[in-house]
Design a protein around this motif. Structure first.
Motif, mmCIF file in Angstrom:
data_model
loop_
_atom_site.group_PDB
_atom_site.id
_atom_site.type_symbol
_atom_site.label_atom_id
_atom_site.label_comp_id
_atom_site.label_asym_id
_atom_site.label_seq_id
_atom_site.Cartn_x
_atom_site.Cartn_y
_atom_site.Cartn_z
ATOM 1 N N LEU A 67 -9.690 4.812 1.938
ATOM 2 C CA LEU A 67 -9.717 6.033 1.124
ATOM 3 C C LEU A 67 -9.908 7.260 2.016
ATOM 4 O O LEU A 67 -9.241 8.279 1.834
ATOM 5 C CB LEU A 67 -10.828 5.949 0.065
ATOM 6 C CG LEU A 67 -11.034 7.197 -0.794
ATOM 7 C CD1 LEU A 67 -9.764 7.592 -1.553
ATOM 8 C CD2 LEU A 67 -12.186 6.996 -1.780
ATOM 9 N N GLY A 75 -6.081 7.334 1.685
ATOM 10 C CA GLY A 75 -6.271 7.650 0.267
ATOM 11 C C GLY A 75 -6.566 9.123 0.052
ATOM 12 O O GLY A 75 -6.280 9.672 -1.025
ATOM 13 N N CYS A 83 -3.653 10.856 -1.204
ATOM 14 C CA CYS A 83 -3.374 10.596 -2.627
ATOM 15 C C CYS A 83 -4.264 11.476 -3.500
ATOM 16 O O CYS A 83 -3.821 12.015 -4.521
ATOM 17 C CB CYS A 83 -3.608 9.116 -2.948
ATOM 18 S SG CYS A 83 -2.677 7.996 -1.893
ATOM 19 N N ASP A 133 -3.689 4.494 -4.951
ATOM 20 C CA ASP A 133 -4.006 3.273 -4.209
ATOM 21 C C ASP A 133 -3.737 3.487 -2.737
ATOM 22 O O ASP A 133 -2.823 4.224 -2.352
ATOM 23 C CB ASP A 133 -3.230 2.066 -4.755
ATOM 24 C CG ASP A 133 -1.754 2.173 -4.506
ATOM 25 O OD1 ASP A 133 -1.304 1.793 -3.419
ATOM 26 O OD2 ASP A 133 -1.044 2.666 -5.411
ATOM 27 N N CYS A 134 -4.603 2.855 -1.931
ATOM 28 C CA CYS A 134 -4.478 3.020 -0.489
ATOM 29 C C CYS A 134 -4.950 1.724 0.166
ATOM 30 O O CYS A 134 -5.766 1.002 -0.412
ATOM 31 C CB CYS A 134 -5.326 4.196 -0.013
ATOM 32 S SG CYS A 134 -7.024 4.180 -0.616
#
Ligand code: NAP
Length: 323
Positions: A173, A177, A180, A224-225
């Motif tokens: 993340l 992430g 994102c 999602d990562c």
């Protein structure tokens, strides 16, 4: 405009994307680099033909000729070194993510404001015309009311990578992430609720994380990562009238946006440009007062709030967190 004199703090791999455009631009020049060891600094400066080099980060801060510092350290020391650079009188472009802690972001920007200097988190994709066009399309209503965003970024990393070290604020993340989160916030504003599930690796950092951010008006982003899946990235926006999809939203290898409405698919052309060049030119011009830095305190605080809430939710088994 007089070229801004940049110093590079660390010999990280990402410098290879940042140094060439700094050097090619009339608005900047690379005057010095620092490494933790003198040997590495010697070799690196020779390899990159950088005029001055230092075997400690402190020495770079003492160079009176350096006006701006690009920090490409692992995530953990980003805030500490941003503040040290700012206190030494240097403007700072710090790699993403600055930190997951909103209070630390505030502390770093307080240091910048106190010194009358600029600090920017290096989300280069934000500078790309593809990102600008995507936002224009969404705000222009081509997909109607946006209701769902899906954002992904994964790649596989090798053992020993700094991104696996919890002491250096590693984690999927934090590393990928965060794009994102940034893309979702760019399109939908600041989230009100966050929940997440994470899969931890042996070192204790998240190898994979799937999260949900809920924005005003019940616009939902699924992010999602991962560090344990092959390279994959995308950013999609679904609205009442259609959808938009960007195949390379973050490190844009091929620019372009796909617009779907009913049974039609339209390709929106976007110029291929170097986002790192746009980023450093924006920051250099901001230092000279010619334009505003694209990203500032509010964006960095929003980033940290969302990342921290996703982690806090994941740490307690996915319970939703209010932001
Ligand atoms: N914007 C983008 O496109 C992009 C892409 C990749 C990475 N990044 C970001 O850039 C930063 C660096 O990533 P990277 O993959 O380029 O890093 P990297 O190659 O692993 O290099 C990190 C550098 O930090 C220095 N360092 C200081 N303390 C360290 C420690 N305890 N352990 C290891 N290295 C340490 C080292 O330089 P010296 O030995 O010279 O001191 C090292 O070369 C990260 O924040 C990452 O999120 C951004």
């Amino acid at each position: 405009m007089e070229a801004v004199r940049w110093g590079i703090l660390s010999t990280a791999r990402i410098n290879a994307a940042v140094i060439p455009p700094l050097r090619d631009s009339p608005e900047s020049e690379v005057v010095a680099v620092a490494s933790r060891t003198q040997d590495r600094a010697d070799t690196y400066a020779r390899q990159w033909r950088i005029p001055r080099w230092y075997g400690s980060y402190e020495a770079l801060l003492e160079d009176p000729d350096v006006e701006a510092i690009y920090i490409s350290l692992p995530n953990g020391p980003h805030v500490e070194w941003s503040i040290r650079c700012l206190e030494a009188g240097k403007h700072v472009l710090c790699e993403k993510p600055l930190t997951r802690f909103p209070g630390e972001v505030e502390r770093a920007f307080d240091a910048a404001d106190g010194a009358g200097l600029l600090l920017m988190e290096a989300f280069m994709y934000r500078q790309h015309p593809q990102t600008v066009r995507l936002v224009e399309l969404v705000r222009g209503g081509v997909v109607g009311e946006p209701c769902l965003i899906r954002a992904s970024f994964s790649f596989q990393i090798e053992d020993g990578n700094v991104r696996l070290d919890p002491e250096l604020a590693g984690g999927a993340l934090m590393d990928v992430g965060c794009y994102c989160v940034s893309g979702s916030r760019l399109l939908a504003g600041e989230p009100e609720r966050a929940s997440a599930h994470q899969v931890l690796g042996p070192s204790g950092v998240d190898l994979r994380l799937v999260g949900t951010l809920v924005f005003p008006g019940e616009v939902v982003a699924q992010i999602d990562c991962a560090f344990d899946l092959p390279l994959r990235q995308s950013l999609e926006v679904f609205g009442s009238e259609g959808s938009l999809r960007v195949v390379w939203p973050w490190n844009v290898r091929v620019a372009g946006i796909e617009l779907r409405r009913g049974n039609t698919v339209e390709h929106v052309e976007v110029a291929e440009v170097d986002a790192y060049r746009l980023q450093s030119d924006n920051f250099s011009r901001a230092i000279r007062g010619v334009e505003a830095p694209l990203l500032g305190r509010a964006d960095a605080v929003g980033q940290a709030r969302a990342i921290d809430s996703l982690y806090r939710s994941a740490e307690v088994g996915g319970e939703p967190m209010q932001l």
